[in-house]
Design a protein around this motif. Structure first.
Motif, PDB file in Angstrom:
ATOM      1  N   THR A   1      35.215 -15.590 -19.483  1.00 12.35           N
ATOM      2  CA  THR A   1      34.365 -15.489 -18.304  1.00 12.35           C
ATOM      3  C   THR A   1      32.925 -15.196 -18.707  1.00 12.35           C
ATOM      4  O   THR A   1      32.671 -14.257 -19.471  1.00 12.35           O
ATOM      5  N   PRO A   2      31.953 -15.949 -18.219  1.00  8.03           N
ATOM      6  CA  PRO A   2      30.553 -15.608 -18.497  1.00  8.03           C
ATOM      7  C   PRO A   2      30.193 -14.249 -17.889  1.00  8.03           C
ATOM      8  O   PRO A   2      30.409 -14.023 -16.690  1.00  8.03           O
TER       9      PRO A   2
ATOM     10  N   LEU B   1      32.674  -4.919 -14.916  1.00 12.19           N
ATOM     11  CA  LEU B   1      33.698  -5.600 -15.694  1.00 12.19           C
ATOM     12  C   LEU B   1      35.089  -5.126 -15.309  1.00 12.19           C
ATOM     13  O   LEU B   1      36.061  -5.888 -15.389  1.00 12.19           O
ATOM     14  N   LEU B   2      35.199  -3.888 -14.892  1.00 14.10           N
ATOM     15  CA  LEU B   2      36.493  -3.362 -14.459  1.00 14.10           C
ATOM     16  C   LEU B   2      36.987  -4.112 -13.223  1.00 14.10           C
ATOM     17  O   LEU B   2      38.184  -4.399 -13.087  1.00 14.10           O
ATOM     18  N   LYS B   3      36.075  -4.440 -12.334  1.00 11.28           N
ATOM     19  CA  LYS B   3      36.435  -5.222 -11.147  1.00 11.28           C
ATOM     20  C   LYS B   3      36.761  -6.663 -11.522  1.00 11.28           C
ATOM     21  O   LYS B   3      37.690  -7.269 -10.962  1.00 11.28           O
ATOM     22  N   LEU B   4      36.000  -7.228 -12.463  1.00 10.23           N
ATOM     23  CA  LEU B   4      36.273  -8.597 -12.890  1.00 10.23           C
ATOM     24  C   LEU B   4      37.620  -8.710 -13.596  1.00 10.23           C
ATOM     25  O   LEU B   4      38.265  -9.762 -13.555  1.00 10.23           O
ATOM     26  N   MET B   5      38.043  -7.641 -14.263  1.00  8.02           N
ATOM     27  CA  MET B   5      39.363  -7.652 -14.887  1.00  8.02           C
ATOM     28  C   MET B   5      40.466  -7.738 -13.837  1.00  8.02           C
ATOM     29  O   MET B   5      41.499  -8.378 -14.047  1.00  8.02           O
ATOM     30  N   GLU B   6      40.233  -7.093 -12.687  1.00 10.31           N
ATOM     31  CA  GLU B   6      41.218  -7.107 -11.609  1.00 10.31           C
ATOM     32  C   GLU B   6      41.141  -8.381 -10.783  1.00 10.31           C
ATOM     33  O   GLU B   6      42.170  -8.896 -10.328  1.00 10.31           O
ATOM     34  N   GLN B   7      39.929  -8.891 -10.581  1.00  2.00           N
ATOM     35  CA  GLN B   7      39.719 -10.089  -9.767  1.00  2.00           C
ATOM     36  C   GLN B   7      38.821 -11.063 -10.525  1.00  2.00           C
ATOM     37  O   GLN B   7      37.612 -11.102 -10.300  1.00  2.00           O
ATOM     38  N   PRO B   8      39.397 -11.859 -11.408  1.00  2.00           N
ATOM     39  CA  PRO B   8      38.590 -12.798 -12.204  1.00  2.00           C
ATOM     40  C   PRO B   8      37.833 -13.785 -11.327  1.00  2.00           C
ATOM     41  O   PRO B   8      38.306 -14.187 -10.263  1.00  2.00           O
ATOM     42  N   ASP B   9      36.652 -14.164 -11.809  1.00  2.00           N
ATOM     43  CA  ASP B   9      35.812 -15.114 -11.079  1.00  2.00           C
ATOM     44  C   ASP B   9      35.305 -16.151 -12.083  1.00  2.00           C
ATOM     45  O   ASP B   9      34.194 -16.044 -12.592  1.00  2.00           O
ATOM     46  N   PRO B  10      36.116 -17.171 -12.378  1.00  2.00           N
ATOM     47  CA  PRO B  10      35.730 -18.134 -13.411  1.00  2.00           C
ATOM     48  C   PRO B  10      34.506 -18.967 -13.067  1.00  2.00           C
ATOM     49  O   PRO B  10      33.908 -19.581 -13.947  1.00  2.00           O
TER      50      PRO B  10
END
Length: 451
Positions: free
Chosen positions: A317-318, A345-354
């Motif tokens: 993920t960028p 980043l903790l939120k992106l780990m839970e909800q990825p946004d490619p």
């Protein structure tokens, strides 16, 4: 939860064993990556020390901080995460280079060996139109090799970090952050023994795209500014050998600090992050140091490990250093101020946004115009204000050897990225603001000289 944040200076993203580098060895960083997440597409917000660090400290983009170049150090506004953490009961200690203006309240009160930057002191920042040739470009590389230039400084900073973890942390009753900053592998590329002997010059890989096939006028301007073309092979190999040695030097310091954290009893309650403020081009694309929007310059290593972080993850993920800024607030439950950029980043780990986009910009020496980058998915658009843009497909062309900006089948993608860029910044207005501010500061500098 506590935070141990280690930031090197000028450590390019691929110069780690865990990133698959064919030469450099970084066993401690590899272990850190194996125990957590390694981001393969992490970026700084500007490939230059002062703008990048000001942006990271404040969670804002460079055009929002006004720290355009190395002669405009951060003065504490917009407010730093250091100030916000202190106001919310978190102890923050920094060790090593900050590159802020030390005469102002920047919010990091416990700053040890901070290496501040003086205003108006960034060489070349005011000489962009057109850029004046840099002093001692080739000479700096010719001086690469073996020496003790970094030894005392690195040992001092590591010893202070170990002391903090072993003697101060056990007595803390509040959450804490240690932000440890190392200058290597920043130039001068002078590696102390035994690191200077780790990578024999004859076994060091040579730069790719040398001589460069891409002659974009702005990038070519940078090559001419640094006067780093036509280097002899021996100088190139010696410089790259020293750089790799400095990477391993920093890796060993990471190992020592990690051992101290373990001995302190706080390893199970501490998030650990390793990153850098920008990269180094090392002769790739016939460029050295930083300042371009090539991956070697704008890309940074980013490793995250700690409690509740799943080990062994390689995340494509960028992400950006302003996402790390948001992470620091998020992990301590602090709401980000209005206008704060980035996503934890903790939120992106839970909800990825490619499909998320990341952004970077450059307004400093070597470039007569503003450079802007937007990355989304595998595509990266580089906008040069007033010049033809470049478009790269990083999965198919990781070395960025072929721009797709004029290819008919890529025009839709180019337009979409241009619209996404426009949603972040009015590039013409930002470029004008940077030029105007630099002109004003140049006049102020000349006035002081006359007094």
């Amino acid at each position: 939860m506590n935070l141990l944040l280690i930031m090197a200076d000028e450590h390019r993203r691929d110069a780690m064993g865990c990133a698959g580098h064919p030469v450099v060895r970084t066993p401690h960083l590899d272990a850190l990556a194996a125990g957590g997440v390694r981001y393969t597409s992490a970026y700084c917000t500007s490939p230059l020390c002062v703008p990048s660090r000001a942006s990271f400290a404040s969670g804002r983009y460079v055009h929002e901080t006004g720290c355009w170049d190395n002669a405009a150090p951060y003065k504490g506004q917009p407010v730093s995460w250091g100030r916000l953490l202190k106001e919310n009961g978190v102890d923050v200690t920094t060790i090593g280079k900050l590159d802020f203006d030390g005469t102002h309240d920047h919010g990091f009160d416990d700053a040890r060996f901070p290496a501040y930057r003086k205003e108006h002191s960034g060489g070349g920042a005011f000489d962009r139109h057109p850029p004046k040739p840099a002093a001692r470009g080739k000479e700096r590389l010719a001086d690469s090799g073996t020496g003790s230039f970094w030894t005392e400084r690195v040992e001092r900073e590591t010893s202070e970090a170990i002391y903090f973890l072993m003697n101060e942390v056990p007595h803390k009753s509040r959450p804490w952050v240690l932000w440890l900053n190392y200058l290597p592998p920043h130039f001068p590329l002078i590696a102390p023994e035994p690191y200077s002997r780790l990578y024999p010059e004859e076994k060091v890989d040579m730069p790719f795209d040398l001589p460069a096939a891409d002659r974009h006028p702005v990038v070519q301007q940078m090559r001419e500014y640094y006067n780093m073309t036509d280097l002899d092979e021996s100088t190139v190999r010696r410089a790259r050998s020293a750089y790799y040695g400095l990477c391993t030097l920093i890796d060993d310091q990471v190992g020592r600090v990690m051992a101290a954290l373990e001995a302190s009893g706080q390893a199970d309650n501490t998030l650990i992050v390793y990153t850098s403020d920008h990269g180094d081009q090392l002769g790739d694309h016939e460029l050295w140091w930083k300042g371009s929007m090539y991956e070697t310059s704008v890309g940074v290593p980013l490793l995250v490990s700690g409690p509740a972080i799943e080990p062994g993850i390689v995340d494509d993920t960028p992400v950006s250093l302003v996402d790390l800024s948001a992470t620091i607030l998020d992990m301590f439950g602090i709401e980000a101020p209005s206008g704060w950029r980035g996503t934890s980043l903790l939120k992106l780990m839970e909800q990825p946004d490619p499909e998320r986009a990341v952004f970077s910009e450059y307004h400093a020496h070597g470039a007569s115009t503003g450079l802007f980058m937007i990355r989304r998915g595998p595509l990266k658009l580089v906008h040069y204000e007033g010049f033809e843009p470049e478009l790269f497909h990083l999965e198919e062309d990781p070395q960025e050897l072929r721009s797709l900006s004029r290819e008919p089948e890529w025009q839709t993608a180019r337009t979409e990225l241009e619209h996404a860029l426009a949603a972040i910044a009015d590039t013409a207005a930002v470029d004008l603001a940077a030029r105007s501010d630099q002109s004003l500061r140049r006049e102020q500098r000349e006035e002081r000289k006359r007094q």
